[in-house]
Design an enzyme around this catalytic site. Sequence first.
Site, mmCIF file in Angstrom:
data_model
loop_
_atom_site.group_PDB
_atom_site.id
_atom_site.type_symbol
_atom_site.label_atom_id
_atom_site.label_comp_id
_atom_site.label_asym_id
_atom_site.label_seq_id
_atom_site.Cartn_x
_atom_site.Cartn_y
_atom_site.Cartn_z
ATOM 1 N N THR A 52 0.826 -1.207 0.000
ATOM 2 C CA THR A 52 0.000 0.000 0.000
ATOM 3 C C THR A 52 0.861 1.259 0.000
ATOM 4 O O THR A 52 0.430 2.314 -0.471
ATOM 5 C CB THR A 52 -0.941 -0.007 1.224
ATOM 6 O OG1 THR A 52 -1.701 -1.219 1.202
ATOM 7 C CG2 THR A 52 -1.894 1.178 1.210
ATOM 8 N N TYR A 140 4.075 -12.977 4.663
ATOM 9 C CA TYR A 140 3.005 -12.299 3.932
ATOM 10 C C TYR A 140 2.661 -13.123 2.709
ATOM 11 O O TYR A 140 3.421 -13.180 1.746
ATOM 12 C CB TYR A 140 3.464 -10.893 3.546
ATOM 13 C CG TYR A 140 2.463 -10.021 2.814
ATOM 14 C CD1 TYR A 140 1.128 -10.366 2.693
ATOM 15 C CD2 TYR A 140 2.878 -8.816 2.244
ATOM 16 C CE1 TYR A 140 0.226 -9.550 2.022
ATOM 17 C CE2 TYR A 140 1.986 -7.990 1.573
ATOM 18 C CZ TYR A 140 0.672 -8.357 1.464
ATOM 19 O OH TYR A 140 -0.211 -7.540 0.800
ATOM 20 N N LYS A 169 0.597 -12.546 7.738
ATOM 21 C CA LYS A 169 -0.465 -11.752 7.125
ATOM 22 C C LYS A 169 -1.024 -12.597 5.994
ATOM 23 O O LYS A 169 -0.356 -12.850 5.001
ATOM 24 C CB LYS A 169 0.083 -10.427 6.596
ATOM 25 C CG LYS A 169 -0.960 -9.576 5.866
ATOM 26 C CD LYS A 169 -0.343 -8.313 5.282
ATOM 27 C CE LYS A 169 -1.360 -7.533 4.461
ATOM 28 N NZ LYS A 169 -0.751 -6.330 3.821
#
Length: 303
Positions: A52, A140, A169
């Site tokens: 992000t 992740y 995650k």
Amino acid sequence: MIDQTEKDRWAGVFTALVTPFRDGEIDLPAFDALVERQIVAGVAGLVPVGTTGEAATLSDAEAVALIERTVRIAAGRALVVAGAGSNDTGKTVAKVRAAEKAGADAVLVVTPYYNKPTQAGLIAHYDAVAAATGRPVMLYSVPGRCGVEIAPATCAELMARRANVFVIKEAGGSVERVTRLRAACGDDLIVHSGDDGLTLPFLALGAVGVTSVVANVAPEAMVALVAAWRRGDRAEALRLHESLADLIAAMFVESNPGPVKAALALAGEIAPDMRLPLVPVAASTRELLAGLLDPRTVTGRAA
């Protein structure tokens, strides 16, 4: 075995911070204000220079500077988990060491993209990364971006090898993955939802938090959602989940972080600027977002 204090540090909302740009450069005042707003809203963690945060287009110096600023502003009020992944193990090790030197509490390491390593390759990659740092390594798994997911057995193997691997995650879009991960890894595995819209079902299945995109825009609501679930107020958690559903969906109508940056721009907090090959969202997306945001926050000042 991971003690309860460590588990509690990872519980709650961790904001996957955007990187504000203006005229091609990082807008540091806007970034600082964004970080402070998240902390005031009660987030438990801050994740700079991740997906992000457009990490792929940041220079190494820019990434380190943003991590250092996040650490300095947080001042112990929130956990700082620095994005440090790449598709080259040597480069990832260097990024992880730089993040540790910059003061990050932990690192977020995405599966190598484009290469599409086997599970044996993932084990070797993460083993080398975890060996290079004393900080916790947050795995992740995001197969939609990287083309490969971390298998539950791979996660279990990494936890058996390295004491600083105990959190993941999970952004594969499958609620069932939480159960499979916990079955393979046991209660010591700390799971975060990597999809805002799946936060509530993930919590119900044993996850402890969310690494959130929408929290950039609505940190208070996301914090309240997780807090409601944790105190046992299921009805309030469901109400908040439903109230956020349309906004969360809008965050991904175009490639992240385009929509979340557009929403923040509508609120006058940042410019909508992005670095190529990403471009600002279409007018139709901007209109959709404007219709979902509180009218009192839509100023357009940063447009």
